[in-house]
Design an enzyme around this catalytic site. Structure first.
Site, PDB file in Angstrom:
ATOM      1  N   SER A 143       0.844  -1.198   0.000  1.00 61.85           N
ATOM      2  CA  SER A 143       0.000   0.000   0.000  1.00 61.85           C
ATOM      3  C   SER A 143       0.875   1.242   0.000  1.00 61.85           C
ATOM      4  O   SER A 143       1.988   1.228   0.549  1.00 61.85           O
ATOM      5  CB  SER A 143      -0.872  -0.007   1.267  1.00 61.85           C
ATOM      6  OG  SER A 143      -1.476   1.255   1.429  1.00 61.85           O
ATOM      7  N   TYR A 156      -2.025  -1.764  10.049  1.00 58.23           N
ATOM      8  CA  TYR A 156      -2.182  -2.170   8.639  1.00 58.23           C
ATOM      9  C   TYR A 156      -0.922  -1.825   7.838  1.00 58.23           C
ATOM     10  O   TYR A 156      -0.362  -2.673   7.120  1.00 58.23           O
ATOM     11  CB  TYR A 156      -3.410  -1.470   8.051  1.00 58.23           C
ATOM     12  CG  TYR A 156      -3.574  -1.618   6.561  1.00 58.23           C
ATOM     13  CD1 TYR A 156      -4.125  -2.764   6.005  1.00 58.23           C
ATOM     14  CD2 TYR A 156      -3.183  -0.582   5.696  1.00 58.23           C
ATOM     15  CE1 TYR A 156      -4.276  -2.888   4.628  1.00 58.23           C
ATOM     16  CE2 TYR A 156      -3.335  -0.703   4.334  1.00 58.23           C
ATOM     17  CZ  TYR A 156      -3.877  -1.847   3.795  1.00 58.23           C
ATOM     18  OH  TYR A 156      -4.026  -1.955   2.430  1.00 58.23           O
TER      19      TYR A 156
HETATM   20  N1  NAP Z   1      -8.525  -0.234  -2.156  1.00 58.78           N
HETATM   21  C1  NAP Z   1      -7.467   0.448  -1.731  1.00 58.78           C
HETATM   22  O1  NAP Z   1      -7.526   1.676  -1.539  1.00 58.78           O
HETATM   23  C2  NAP Z   1      -6.166  -0.257  -1.481  1.00 58.78           C
HETATM   24  C3  NAP Z   1      -4.994   0.536  -1.429  1.00 58.78           C
HETATM   25  C4  NAP Z   1      -3.772  -0.074  -1.211  1.00 58.78           C
HETATM   26  C5  NAP Z   1      -3.712  -1.445  -1.059  1.00 58.78           C
HETATM   27  N2  NAP Z   1      -4.857  -2.205  -1.111  1.00 58.78           N
HETATM   28  C6  NAP Z   1      -4.707  -3.654  -0.948  1.00 58.78           C
HETATM   29  O2  NAP Z   1      -5.194  -4.271  -2.130  1.00 58.78           O
HETATM   30  C7  NAP Z   1      -5.692  -5.559  -1.815  1.00 58.78           C
HETATM   31  C8  NAP Z   1      -7.106  -5.700  -2.353  1.00 58.78           C
HETATM   32  O3  NAP Z   1      -7.928  -4.709  -1.780  1.00 58.78           O
HETATM   33  P1  NAP Z   1      -9.346  -4.316  -2.422  1.00 58.78           P
HETATM   34  O4  NAP Z   1      -9.428  -2.834  -2.373  1.00 58.78           O
HETATM   35  O5  NAP Z   1      -9.536  -5.014  -3.702  1.00 58.78           O
HETATM   36  O6  NAP Z   1     -10.342  -4.918  -1.314  1.00 58.78           O
HETATM   37  P2  NAP Z   1     -11.849  -5.437  -1.474  1.00 58.78           P
HETATM   38  O7  NAP Z   1     -12.551  -4.767  -2.599  1.00 58.78           O
HETATM   39  O8  NAP Z   1     -12.426  -5.347  -0.106  1.00 58.78           O
HETATM   40  O9  NAP Z   1     -11.693  -6.991  -1.874  1.00 58.78           O
HETATM   41  C9  NAP Z   1     -11.044  -7.852  -0.983  1.00 58.78           C
HETATM   42  C10 NAP Z   1     -10.859  -9.207  -1.608  1.00 58.78           C
HETATM   43  O10 NAP Z   1     -10.034  -9.989  -0.740  1.00 58.78           O
HETATM   44  C11 NAP Z   1     -10.768 -11.123  -0.268  1.00 58.78           C
HETATM   45  N3  NAP Z   1     -10.420 -11.321   1.137  1.00 58.78           N
HETATM   46  C12 NAP Z   1     -10.528 -10.433   2.157  1.00 58.78           C
HETATM   47  N4  NAP Z   1     -10.082 -10.986   3.304  1.00 58.78           N
HETATM   48  C13 NAP Z   1      -9.684 -12.243   2.984  1.00 58.78           C
HETATM   49  C14 NAP Z   1      -9.138 -13.328   3.715  1.00 58.78           C
HETATM   50  N5  NAP Z   1      -8.924 -13.269   5.042  1.00 58.78           N
HETATM   51  N6  NAP Z   1      -8.850 -14.477   3.057  1.00 58.78           N
HETATM   52  C15 NAP Z   1      -9.062 -14.587   1.734  1.00 58.78           C
HETATM   53  N7  NAP Z   1      -9.596 -13.611   0.983  1.00 58.78           N
HETATM   54  C16 NAP Z   1      -9.890 -12.462   1.606  1.00 58.78           C
HETATM   55  C17 NAP Z   1     -12.238 -10.807  -0.508  1.00 58.78           C
HETATM   56  O11 NAP Z   1     -12.966 -12.028  -0.648  1.00 58.78           O
HETATM   57  P3  NAP Z   1     -14.609 -12.061  -0.493  1.00 58.78           P
HETATM   58  O12 NAP Z   1     -15.146 -11.336  -1.705  1.00 58.78           O
HETATM   59  O13 NAP Z   1     -14.974 -13.505  -0.525  1.00 58.78           O
HETATM   60  O14 NAP Z   1     -14.922 -11.386   0.789  1.00 58.78           O
HETATM   61  C18 NAP Z   1     -12.144  -9.987  -1.798  1.00 58.78           C
HETATM   62  O15 NAP Z   1     -12.006 -10.821  -2.916  1.00 58.78           O
HETATM   63  C19 NAP Z   1      -5.572  -5.730  -0.303  1.00 58.78           C
HETATM   64  O16 NAP Z   1      -4.391  -6.410   0.010  1.00 58.78           O
HETATM   65  C20 NAP Z   1      -5.487  -4.278   0.184  1.00 58.78           C
HETATM   66  O17 NAP Z   1      -4.811  -4.199   1.412  1.00 58.78           O
HETATM   67  C21 NAP Z   1      -6.078  -1.637  -1.335  1.00 58.78           C
END
Ligand code: NAP
Length: 251
Positions: A143, A156
């Site tokens: 991140s 985090y």
């Molecule tokens: N969005 C941002 O602003 C942002 C910025 C920087 C980094 N990130 C990182 O990018 C990655 C994806 O984030 P996102 O924004 O796409 O989040 P998101 O839209 O909330 O999607 C999360 C995904 O991860 C799965 N998941 C969550 N917890 C899990 C667990 N314990 N075991 C297995 N699968 C799990 C969920 O599965 P289900 O659908 O089955 O719940 C979903 O497919 C993460 O690592 C996050 O930290 C995000």
């Protein structure tokens, strides 16, 4: 030969976008979901409509004890669907947004962040090493919050920082097998992450747009194609890098 990319957390958000981007470039996909089987199946249908093969498997990346069984299920899936014993690319994307100020973070919140975002990445990768083809790739999601700091993200961001160090060690140890390992560090992106806070809270969205060089908040389409590109042969010599994909947030 068609590549097979395993993406954790491919049912929604950045993982979903990465899965579709890989498929658009001609790759096949194994994606995992934690609880939303229907969302995962919808992604599978979209990938199949692109003419690629895809399978969804359930996995909680915070439950290390389940990884040997998951590896066996994956081995059987690769054999049945692709007649292969290996896959090519591992994208450690799955994760949840949670946190509070340092004063208010509970041990349970802290432990879950460590389990899902760091310990899970370490031991899932370890469990899958025999199944990753030599010459393959690993991308670990971090991140922008490891470079800049906002109150409420201490635990985090710290575990994401650990993943960045782990990435360099993976690159060192797995380089002998020709496996390139990199960190992708997105800035704030409009997904369901942390209850959709960036997408659904106008003042947060406006604030981030105002401190971002390219003048807006990130979208999933800003990330998935970049990861798919990083996994392509064009980027075969890139390893041990932290690549921030934030539109110039907080520079
Ligand atoms: N969005 C941002 O602003 C942002 C910025 C920087 C980094 N990130 C990182 O990018 C990655 C994806 O984030 P996102 O924004 O796409 O989040 P998101 O839209 O909330 O999607 C999360 C995904 O991860 C799965 N998941 C969550 N917890 C899990 C667990 N314990 N075991 C297995 N699968 C799990 C969920 O599965 P289900 O659908 O089955 O719940 C979903 O497919 C993460 O690592 C996050 O930290 C995000």
């Amino acid at each position: 030969m068609t590549t097979i990319t395993l993406i954790t957390g491919g049912s929604r958000g950045l993982g979903r976008n990465t899965a579709l981007s890989v498929a658009r470039r001609g790759g096949d996909v194994v994606l995992t979901y934690q609880s939303r089987a229907e969302d995962a199946q919808a992604v599978i249908a979209e990938i199949e409509a692109l003419g690629r093969k895809a399978v969804a498997l359930q996995l909680d990346t915070g439950k290390v004890a389940s990884f040997p069984d998951f590896a066996e299920t994956l081995r059987a899936t690769l054999s049945q669907v692709w007649v292969r014993s290996t896959f090519d690319h591992l994208v450690n994307n799955a994760g949840h947004g949670d946190g509070a100020s340092i004063a208010e973070t509970t041990e349970a919140q802290f432990d879950r962040l460590v389990d899902v975002h760091f310990k899970g990445v370490f031991f899932l990768t370890q469990s899958l090493l025999p199944l990753i083809a030599d010459g393959g790739r690993i991308v670990n999601f971090s991140s922008g919050l490891t470079r800049f700091a906002y109150p409420g993200y201490a635990a985090y961001a710290a575990v994401k920082g650990a993943v960045e160090v782990l990435t360099r060690y993976m690159a060192k140890e797995l380089g002998a097998r020709g496996i390139a390992v990199n960190t992708v560090a997105p800035g704030a992106i409009e997904t369901d992450f942390r209850g959709g806070a960036v997408r659904d809270t106008p003042e947060v969205n406006k604030f981030i747009a105002g401190i971002t060089a390219l003048g807006r908040v990130g979208l999933p389409d800003d990330i998935g194609p970049m990861v798919a590109s990083l996994l392509s042969p064009d980027n075969r010599w890139v390893t041990a890098q932290r690549i921030e994909v934030s539109g110039g947030q907080a520079i």
